[in-house]
Motif scaffolding. Structure first.
Motif, PDB file in Angstrom:
ATOM      1  N   LYS A  99       0.672  -1.879  -0.052  1.00 28.74           N
ATOM      2  CA  LYS A  99       0.005   0.127  -0.606  1.00 28.74           C
ATOM      3  C   LYS A  99       1.124   1.252   0.242  1.00 28.74           C
ATOM      4  O   LYS A  99       1.584   1.401   0.382  1.00 28.74           O
ATOM      5  N   PRO A 100       0.398   2.098  -0.743  1.00 29.86           N
ATOM      6  CA  PRO A 100       1.351   3.107  -0.532  1.00 29.86           C
ATOM      7  C   PRO A 100       1.709   3.932   0.704  1.00 29.86           C
ATOM      8  O   PRO A 100       2.749   4.431   0.749  1.00 29.86           O
ATOM      9  N   GLU A 101       0.878   4.204   1.796  1.00 27.67           N
ATOM     10  CA  GLU A 101       1.821   4.284   2.503  1.00 27.67           C
ATOM     11  C   GLU A 101       2.657   3.934   3.872  1.00 27.67           C
ATOM     12  O   GLU A 101       2.953   3.932   4.776  1.00 27.67           O
ATOM     13  N   ILE A 102       2.544   2.345   3.218  1.00 28.02           N
ATOM     14  CA  ILE A 102       3.751   1.041   3.387  1.00 28.02           C
ATOM     15  C   ILE A 102       4.954   1.586   3.529  1.00 28.02           C
ATOM     16  O   ILE A 102       5.496   1.406   1.762  1.00 28.02           O
ATOM     17  N   LEU A 103       6.188   1.805   4.068  1.00 30.56           N
ATOM     18  CA  LEU A 103       7.365   2.093   3.419  1.00 30.56           C
ATOM     19  C   LEU A 103       7.797   1.178   3.245  1.00 30.56           C
ATOM     20  O   LEU A 103       7.658  -0.216   3.177  1.00 30.56           O
ATOM     21  N   ASP A 104       8.466   1.548   1.591  1.00 33.96           N
ATOM     22  CA  ASP A 104       9.121  -0.625   1.565  1.00 33.96           C
ATOM     23  C   ASP A 104      10.440   0.316   0.945  1.00 33.96           C
ATOM     24  O   ASP A 104      11.292   0.948  -0.003  1.00 33.96           O
ATOM     25  N   PRO A 105      11.024  -0.300   2.102  1.00 29.95           N
ATOM     26  CA  PRO A 105      13.250   0.523   1.507  1.00 29.95           C
ATOM     27  C   PRO A 105      13.549  -0.436   0.997  1.00 29.95           C
ATOM     28  O   PRO A 105      14.496  -0.280   0.145  1.00 29.95           O
ATOM     29  N   GLN A 106      13.254  -1.720  -0.013  1.00 28.27           N
ATOM     30  CA  GLN A 106      13.448  -2.085  -0.966  1.00 28.27           C
ATOM     31  C   GLN A 106      13.365  -1.319  -2.233  1.00 28.27           C
ATOM     32  O   GLN A 106      14.254  -1.183  -3.392  1.00 28.27           O
ATOM     33  N   GLY A 107      11.670  -0.634  -2.488  1.00 27.29           N
ATOM     34  CA  GLY A 107      11.793   0.079  -3.499  1.00 27.29           C
ATOM     35  C   GLY A 107      12.989   1.563  -3.128  1.00 27.29           C
ATOM     36  O   GLY A 107      13.380   2.444  -4.285  1.00 27.29           O
ATOM     37  N   ASN A 108      13.027   1.872  -2.356  1.00 31.52           N
ATOM     38  CA  ASN A 108      14.033   2.929  -1.717  1.00 31.52           C
ATOM     39  C   ASN A 108      15.393   2.803  -1.940  1.00 31.52           C
ATOM     40  O   ASN A 108      15.711   3.843  -3.170  1.00 31.52           O
ATOM     41  N   ALA A 109      15.812   1.635  -1.853  1.00 26.77           N
ATOM     42  CA  ALA A 109      17.184   1.341  -2.382  1.00 26.77           C
ATOM     43  C   ALA A 109      16.944   1.294  -3.400  1.00 26.77           C
ATOM     44  O   ALA A 109      18.837   1.545  -3.955  1.00 26.77           O
ATOM     45  N   VAL A 110      16.466   0.733  -4.326  1.00 26.47           N
ATOM     46  CA  VAL A 110      15.913   0.576  -5.806  1.00 26.47           C
ATOM     47  C   VAL A 110      16.732   1.476  -6.567  1.00 26.47           C
ATOM     48  O   VAL A 110      17.477   2.460  -7.455  1.00 26.47           O
ATOM     49  N   ALA A 121      -3.740   3.439  16.928  1.00 26.95           N
ATOM     50  CA  ALA A 121      -4.430   3.990  18.358  1.00 26.95           C
ATOM     51  C   ALA A 121      -4.952   2.862  18.786  1.00 26.95           C
ATOM     52  O   ALA A 121      -4.804   3.303  20.209  1.00 26.95           O
ATOM     53  N   MET A 122      -6.080   2.122  18.273  1.00 20.80           N
ATOM     54  CA  MET A 122      -6.656   1.211  19.644  1.00 20.80           C
ATOM     55  C   MET A 122      -5.609   0.592  20.249  1.00 20.80           C
ATOM     56  O   MET A 122      -5.867   0.248  21.342  1.00 20.80           O
ATOM     57  N   LEU A 123      -4.834   0.298  19.449  1.00 21.42           N
ATOM     58  CA  LEU A 123      -3.080  -0.748  20.273  1.00 21.42           C
ATOM     59  C   LEU A 123      -2.692   0.112  21.753  1.00 21.42           C
ATOM     60  O   LEU A 123      -3.121  -0.518  22.763  1.00 21.42           O
ATOM     61  N   VAL A 144      13.978   0.661  23.665  1.00 24.76           N
ATOM     62  CA  VAL A 144      14.746   1.833  23.992  1.00 24.76           C
ATOM     63  C   VAL A 144      15.761   2.525  22.792  1.00 24.76           C
ATOM     64  O   VAL A 144      16.376   1.735  22.345  1.00 24.76           O
ATOM     65  N   GLY A 145      15.746   4.075  22.609  1.00 23.73           N
ATOM     66  CA  GLY A 145      16.218   4.431  22.104  1.00 23.73           C
ATOM     67  C   GLY A 145      16.281   4.597  20.634  1.00 23.73           C
ATOM     68  O   GLY A 145      15.061   4.380  20.554  1.00 23.73           O
ATOM     69  N   GLU A 146      17.408   4.609  19.668  1.00 31.03           N
ATOM     70  CA  GLU A 146      16.806   4.126  17.941  1.00 31.03           C
ATOM     71  C   GLU A 146      16.532   4.199  18.031  1.00 31.03           C
ATOM     72  O   GLU A 146      16.459   2.505  18.552  1.00 31.03           O
ATOM     73  N   ASN A 147      15.412   3.988  16.837  1.00 32.99           N
ATOM     74  CA  ASN A 147      14.730   2.922  16.297  1.00 32.99           C
ATOM     75  C   ASN A 147      15.149   1.988  15.286  1.00 32.99           C
ATOM     76  O   ASN A 147      15.931   2.074  15.035  1.00 32.99           O
ATOM     77  N   PRO A 148      15.056   0.461  15.473  1.00 33.68           N
ATOM     78  CA  PRO A 148      16.209  -0.153  15.090  1.00 33.68           C
ATOM     79  C   PRO A 148      15.771  -0.916  13.370  1.00 33.68           C
ATOM     80  O   PRO A 148      16.816  -1.296  12.847  1.00 33.68           O
ATOM     81  N   ASN A 149      14.069  -0.583  13.634  1.00 35.81           N
ATOM     82  CA  ASN A 149      14.150  -1.230  12.356  1.00 35.81           C
ATOM     83  C   ASN A 149      12.866  -0.732  11.666  1.00 35.81           C
ATOM     84  O   ASN A 149      12.373  -0.779  10.576  1.00 35.81           O
ATOM     85  N   GLY A 150      12.105   0.467  11.683  1.00 45.11           N
ATOM     86  CA  GLY A 150      11.236   1.208  12.164  1.00 45.11           C
ATOM     87  C   GLY A 150       9.983   0.717  12.134  1.00 45.11           C
ATOM     88  O   GLY A 150       9.031   1.438  11.879  1.00 45.11           O
ATOM     89  N   SER A 151      10.040   0.337  13.827  1.00 43.16           N
ATOM     90  CA  SER A 151       8.541   0.299  13.571  1.00 43.16           C
ATOM     91  C   SER A 151       7.447   0.623  14.152  1.00 43.16           C
ATOM     92  O   SER A 151       8.544   2.261  15.092  1.00 43.16           O
ATOM     93  N   ARG A 152       6.413   0.888  13.860  1.00 39.38           N
ATOM     94  CA  ARG A 152       6.072   1.779  14.006  1.00 39.38           C
ATOM     95  C   ARG A 152       5.724   1.861  15.920  1.00 39.38           C
ATOM     96  O   ARG A 152       5.536   1.592  16.349  1.00 39.38           O
ATOM     97  N   CYS A 178       0.502  -0.923  10.672  1.00 38.03           N
ATOM     98  CA  CYS A 178      -0.046  -1.219  11.100  1.00 38.03           C
ATOM     99  C   CYS A 178      -0.757   0.681   9.964  1.00 38.03           C
ATOM    100  O   CYS A 178      -0.435   1.088  10.060  1.00 38.03           O
ATOM    101  N   ASP A 179      -2.180   0.690  10.225  1.00 36.95           N
ATOM    102  CA  ASP A 179      -2.750   1.795   9.585  1.00 36.95           C
ATOM    103  C   ASP A 179      -3.252   2.930  11.101  1.00 36.95           C
ATOM    104  O   ASP A 179      -2.977   1.708  12.157  1.00 36.95           O
ATOM    105  N   GLU A 180      -3.570   3.640  10.711  1.00 32.65           N
ATOM    106  CA  GLU A 180      -3.627   5.026  12.326  1.00 32.65           C
ATOM    107  C   GLU A 180      -4.306   4.167  12.921  1.00 32.65           C
ATOM    108  O   GLU A 180      -4.310   4.312  14.416  1.00 32.65           O
TER     109      GLU A 180
END
Lengths: 81, 222
Positions: free
Chosen positions: A11-22, B154-156, B167-175, B148-150
């Motif tokens: 989906k457009p709102e989901i980050l696509d790291p692979q696309g970004n790398a390309v 918000a529910m979680l 804790v600290g820098e986000n390791p993987n981009g998790s929301r 996940c979506d907004e």
């Protein structure tokens, strides 16, 4: 025999790291045309004969249940000529 | 107290998970992906690894393994289930937990000791911790970015279902730095880092992961 193609994209709102790398690799190679790249999946499904409406519905169902994850992805089903 | 540990083809951490169960004071029961019964276990752990080679999407094929049908039914009736790493991915694909785990934002497979904060200590798997307790356990995955979506986010957050945060820098981009979440009832928990690799100081960065395995005993006894 026909080929049914299912294309799955994040989906457009989901980050696509692979696309970004390309997208960032392209200009390094001198290709400067892209403003953005999104990467997806393509499934080619072979069937006997021309697909019926019922078969296409089945493929839609499979795309929804297995081939894509509706939480993060969208899909398109079409018949390849 | 019998805790099942499921092995799918490609699972890696089933032995460490079983060892952690025993250290926690319970009996570890091996379950196979093709099993048609849960062998009377009181709880189930879905361990880490690369089940079915991570083909299609992480956890997407495992979700349809015969044993998962039983796990989903039992979880919906209240049986405690803990999914670690690939197990978390399987729980999301099974719709026992919302959201999805996607490729780490920097595309690298991460393997390091990670500090996390326990946000909710009222679930079946986190009661041995104090709220706000910080623990260090291994984080090792390529697809650990919780998305996940907004509305779901918000529910979680609103329902206190974020059970742990990085804790600290986000390791993987998790929301919202989400490292783990639970279902509404608190019996199903998914966690991206690996407590089963941190149950004694000899083989892990700490013994602070053991709390997940003692929590479940408290939950079952009380």
């Amino acid at each position: 025999m026909a080929t049914i193609v299912v294309e799955v994209m994040l989906k457009p709102e989901i980050l696509d790291p692979q696309g970004n790398a390309v997208a960032s690799a392209l200009p390094r190679l001198g290709f400067t045309f892209a403003t953005s790249v999104r990467q997806g999946k393509r499934f080619e499904i072979e069937i006997d004969g021309e697909p019926t409406a019922a078969q296409l519905l089945e493929v839609e169902k499979a795309a929804e249940v297995l081939l894509s994850n509706p939480v993060i992805e969208t899909y398109v089903v079409r018949v390849e000529k | 107290m019998r805790i099942g540990v499921i092995t799918f083809p490609g699972t890696l951490d089933d032995r460490d998970a079983a060892r952690a169960v025993v250290h926690g004071g319970a009996e570890a029961i091996s379950l196979w992906h093709a099993d048609a019964d849960l062998k009377n276990v009181d709880a189930v752990i879905l361990p880490g690894g690369f089940s079915y080679g991570d083909y299609l999407r992480c956890g997407a094929i495992s979700r349809f393994a015969p044993v998962m049908k039983l796990v989903i039914e039992a979880a919906n009736k209240g049986m405690p289930v803990l999914g670690i790493c690939n197990g978390f991915q399987v729980l999301c694909e099974s719709h026992l937990l919302p959201g999805a785990l996607t490729r780490n934002s920097d595309l690298h497979f991460l393997c390091r000791d990670q500090e996390i904060e326990i946000i909710n200590n009222s679930t079946a798997w986190t009661s041995s911790f104090t709220q706000g307790e910080k623990i260090t356990i291994p984080l090792k995955n390529g697809e650990g970015s919780f998305q996940c979506d907004e509305a779901t986010l918000a529910m979680l957050e609103g329902e206190g279902r974020v059970i742990a945060r990085y804790v600290g820098e986000n390791p993987n981009g998790s929301r919202n730095l989400i490292a783990g979440i639970s279902n509404a009832q608190g019996n199903v928990v998914g966690l991206m880092p690996h407590p089963e690799h941190a149950i004694d100081a000899l083989t892990g960065p700490s013994d602070q992961g053991l709390g997940f395995f003692t929590s479940i005993l408290n939950a079952m006894v009380n």
